[in-house]
Design an enzyme around this catalytic site. Structure first.
Site, PDB file in Angstrom:
ATOM      1  N   GLU A   1      18.715   9.831  -9.829  1.00 37.18           N
ATOM      2  CA  GLU A   1      20.005  10.505  -9.973  1.00 37.18           C
ATOM      3  C   GLU A   1      19.886  11.651 -10.970  1.00 37.18           C
ATOM      4  O   GLU A   1      19.359  11.472 -12.077  1.00 37.18           O
ATOM      5  CB  GLU A   1      21.092   9.535 -10.459  1.00 37.18           C
ATOM      6  CG  GLU A   1      21.450   8.436  -9.479  1.00 37.18           C
ATOM      7  CD  GLU A   1      22.553   7.524 -10.004  1.00 37.18           C
ATOM      8  OE1 GLU A   1      23.255   7.929 -10.964  1.00 37.18           O
ATOM      9  OE2 GLU A   1      22.713   6.415  -9.475  1.00 37.18           O
TER      10      GLU A   1
ATOM     11  N   GLU B   1      20.527   0.803 -12.835  1.00 39.68           N
ATOM     12  CA  GLU B   1      21.073   0.882 -14.186  1.00 39.68           C
ATOM     13  C   GLU B   1      21.463  -0.488 -14.764  1.00 39.68           C
ATOM     14  O   GLU B   1      22.596  -0.675 -15.220  1.00 39.68           O
ATOM     15  CB  GLU B   1      22.282   1.827 -14.214  1.00 39.68           C
ATOM     16  CG  GLU B   1      21.921   3.251 -13.838  1.00 39.68           C
ATOM     17  CD  GLU B   1      23.111   4.213 -13.910  1.00 39.68           C
ATOM     18  OE1 GLU B   1      24.247   3.755 -14.158  1.00 39.68           O
ATOM     19  OE2 GLU B   1      22.903   5.421 -13.708  1.00 39.68           O
TER      20      GLU B   1
END
Length: 384
Positions: free
Chosen positions: A314, A194
């Site tokens: 995720e 991220e």
């Protein structure tokens, strides 16, 4: 996802004390055993034969994954104490055995490295040893293990910081590559997690400059792995778009290195957002919501149709005392993912109660699953 809830920490500590024999004691004999185990691990998997395969064929072998969240990626405490600094207990092989026995064949291991590096970017050897020990819990179970860099505060995708970020990124991955070069195709490297403009207004959206810097990160990561020794030139590795975003704009902006058929794209997607991630959102799920379908349609258009495999690194839904709705959501999510051949990894941060993002499934202190209905739904869907 970064969760530090006091109540969860107190509960985990209390349960951890009562389970010292099973989950790791803090006495001197336990530390001695851990030190001995770490030494043995550094001598394992030094020259495993690798079955060279394309990323597409490797991903096809994956069913579903599980994240050891808020553990080796925790940034509190110091040294090896960071592992339990966010309230989770020390990771044991028994935990990962339970994950494997439940049917998960992918084990994603988030790790924060920056807080364990000195001014010369050298990783603390004890931390590297501990990471390797946990990697082996999965590898020795025949699982695919994804090893990444997580919750790093030192990289920030801005043009004026890119050179220094890339210098540290290369230094870090060179050390990881050196330590794990003897592992076979079951070990997968994921360059960054991220990468985004943390704390800024466009943090999760990004801009043209930040997306370009993220592409530079990916290029540096791939080049570093491929230039290292052992099995790494043939290892399947993962790159991520800005913020691991599932928005079509950010996915399209990712420049996947050409001429390398061992590249996987990592995407994170908690959907539907109001149900799955927003703690102030709804506890109701409806299959009429189109966000899951749109996600995989976009992934197919941007990557899969071009022969580039994708893993949802995720996903999941927070506990809002709505198990039945969560079961239906995970069935819809994984059945759609299965149609496109995209394996997904549930984000388990070890917490199930409190006001935060409670994604916990595995009871790490006492064993078993907090929500066996969700685990059963996951397995029924991926194995159907």
């Amino acid at each position: 996802m970064k969760i530090k809830k006091l109540l969860a920490a107190v509960l985990s500590l209390a349960m951890g004390v009562s389970m010292m024999t099973a989950c790791g004691s803090s006495d001197s004999s336990s530390k001695a055993e851990n030190d001995s185990s770490a030494t043995e691990n550094t001598q394992k998997h030094t020259n495993d034969p690798m079955t060279v395969t394309t990323a597409k064929d490797l991903v096809a072998q994956m069913k579903v994954g599980w994240n050891l969240g808020n553990t080796m990626d925790a940034t509190g405490g110091s040294g090896l104490g960071a592992e339990t600094s966010w309230g989770n207990v020390e990771t044991t092989k028994l935990m990962i055995d339970q994950v494997k026995d439940a049917g998960f064949n992918v084990f994603r291991l988030p790790v924060s490295w920056g807080t364990h590096m000195d001014e010369n970017y050298t990783v603390d050897e004890a931390w590297m040893d501990r990471v390797q020990e946990i990697v082996d819990y999965g590898i020795d179970n025949g699982m695919f293990v994804i090893l990444n860099t997580h919750h790093e505060e030192w990289y920030m995708p801005k043009k004026d910081r890119a050179d220094k970020d890339i210098e540290q990124l290369k230094a870090l991955w060179k050390q990881i590559c050196d330590r794990f070069q003897g592992y076979d195709e079951h070990l997968i490297f994921e360059g960054v997690n991220e990468p985004r403009l943390r704390g800024e207004g466009n943090e999760w959206i990004g801009d043209a400059e930040s997306r370009e810097v993220v592409n530079q990160y990916a290029k540096a990561f791939v080049e570093t792995v491929r230039a290292s020794g052992g099995n790494n030139p043939n290892r399947c590795i993962m790159v991520t778009p800005y913020a691991a975003s599932s928005t079509k704009q950010n996915m399209e902006a990712l420049e996947v290195p050409q001429g390398d058929d061992k590249i996987i794209v990592s995407i994170h997607a908690y959907l539907p957002y109001s149900f799955a991630l927003d703690t102030a959102g709804t506890d109701q799920y409806t299959s009429i919501d189109s966000s899951i379908t749109t996600l995989f349609t976009d992934i197919n258009e941007v990557f899969l149709s071009k022969g580039i495999p994708v893993i949802i690194g995720e996903f999941g839904s927070v506990n809002k005392a709505n198990t039945e709705a969560r079961v239906q959501c995970v069935k819809d999510y994984l059945s759609t993912a299965k149609q496109y051949g995209v394996p997904c990894c549930w984000w388990d941060n070890g917490t199930r109660i409190g006001n935060g993002e409670n994604f916990g499934l595995l009871n790490r202190s006492e064993g078993g699953w907090y929500f066996p209905e969700i685990v059963d739904a996951i397995m029924e869907t991926v194995n159907s």
